[in-house]
Design an enzyme around this catalytic site. Structure first.
Site, PDB file in Angstrom:
ATOM      1  N   CYS A 147       0.817  -1.209   0.000  1.00 45.59           N
ATOM      2  CA  CYS A 147       0.000   0.000   0.000  1.00 45.59           C
ATOM      3  C   CYS A 147       0.854   1.263   0.000  1.00 45.59           C
ATOM      4  O   CYS A 147       0.330   2.367  -0.120  1.00 45.59           O
ATOM      5  CB  CYS A 147      -0.979   0.011   1.172  1.00 45.59           C
ATOM      6  SG  CYS A 147      -0.216  -0.179   2.767  1.00 45.59           S
ATOM      7  N   CYS A 167      -2.743  -2.234   8.487  1.00 42.57           N
ATOM      8  CA  CYS A 167      -2.311  -0.970   9.086  1.00 42.57           C
ATOM      9  C   CYS A 167      -1.927  -1.181  10.550  1.00 42.57           C
ATOM     10  O   CYS A 167      -0.971  -0.587  11.042  1.00 42.57           O
ATOM     11  CB  CYS A 167      -3.419   0.073   9.006  1.00 42.57           C
ATOM     12  SG  CYS A 167      -3.906   0.458   7.319  1.00 42.57           S
TER      13      CYS A 167
END
Lengths: 136, 180
Positions: A37, A106
């Site tokens: 990402c 994350c």
């Protein structure tokens, strides 16, 4: 995607953003990145002579969940020993922020960042660092 | 004839299993295979033959797309060698690389905020130079050196650069459209 209120709160009012001065005593840095990402996370801890994390700062380039995860971790580690900080797990972060499955990575990034900061501290100041510095 | 799913993408096109690849040779082999298995040629054939031709065409497309793109080709080749590039799981990257990423991202953010396409183009130029350098290292790692660990690390870095470039593109587009 709908972010949880806690993510939005940390995203809009991130805690502890920034860096410590380069030569500040007792500071260690963990830097990690997620290739898929493109997120980059820098997490710094400042450890006192008693081996307790006094302060923490972060800088994250990434989505709202990545920013919220690192902001939350800087709050959590304050007042913890290095050993305690190293036990923070991504699942706790994900649960606290109610991250959806696609954003779990994350929280993994934030866990890896604090682990990297603790490892950097131990590398810089030695394994039992705190006791040593207290004796100095 | 059945699609030979046991053959890898390189073998499918009769190419050496290697990162170094002549794009023209790939193109020729792909067009040749496509012309033999194109569903139009099987329009009057039975249903099972048509289905097999369709499978072949799909297989050829996928193999072609994978081999044509250097990053995809590297990842695929590493997979054949038993290496996972760890793009989804490996977050530990060299500190200097990550510092550079931060600086670039700061520059992109500033360029976006200041509506400064020239600054964004400058970052893109630096990025392109870094990419060329890394691709050369990747070719060496996967070629003569056979250093697949280094290959995985370079794939992760190049993936990072791809994501950053997407952000620059988006910022440039925003600038040209006058949106923030």
């Amino acid at each position: 995607m709908a972010y949880s209120d806690k993510v939005i709160d940390h995203y809009e009012n991130p805690r502890n953003v920034g860096s410590f001065a380069k030569d500040e005593e007792g500071v260690a840095t963990g830097m990690v990145g997620a290739p898929a990402c493109g997120d980059v996370m820098k997490l710094q801890i400042k450890v006192g002579p008693n081996g307790v994390i006094e302060d923490a700062k972060f800088k994250t380039y990434g989505c709202g969940s990545a920013i919220a995860s690192s902001s939350l971790v800087t709050e959590w580690v304050k007042g913890k020993t290095l050993a305690e900080a190293a036990t923070i797990r991504n699942t706790q972060i994900a649960e606290e922020l109610a991250l959806p499955p696609v954003k779990i990575h994350c929280s993994i990034l934030a866990e890896d960042a604090i682990k990297a900061a603790v490892a950097d501290y131990r590398k810089k100041y030695g394994e039992d660092d705190a006791a040593k510095r207290a004796a100095d | 004839m059945n699609p030979e799913f046991t053959r890898n993408h390189f073998e499918l096109f009769g190419l050496p299993v290697a990162f170094a690849l002549e794009l023209e040779a790939l193109e020729r082999a792909y067009l040749d295979l496509q012309s033999r298995v194109h569903p139009d040629r099987f329009a009057s054939a039975g249903e099972s033959e048509r289905r097999v031709a369709m499978q072949w065409a799909t297989r050829a497309n996928e193999a072609y797309r994978t081999l044509r793109n250097p990053l995809d080709r590297a990842r695929y080749l590493l997979g054949l060698k038993g290496f996972d590039t760890g793009e989804e799981s490996n977050t530990s990257m060299p500190a200097d690389f990550l510092m550079q990423q931060m600086e670039w991202r700061e520059a992109v953010e500033a360029g976006r905020a200041g509506d400064d396409p020239a600054a964004l183009e400058a970052v893109r130029g630096e990025l392109a130079a870094a990419r060329r350098e890394m691709q050369a290292l990747l070719a060496r790692a996967l070629g003569g050196d056979r250093n697949y660990e280094a290959g995985c690390s370079l794939v992760r870095k190049l993936r990072f650069l791809d994501r950053l470039e997407e952000e620059i593109d988006d910022a440039l587009e925003a600038a040209s459209e006058g949106r923030p």
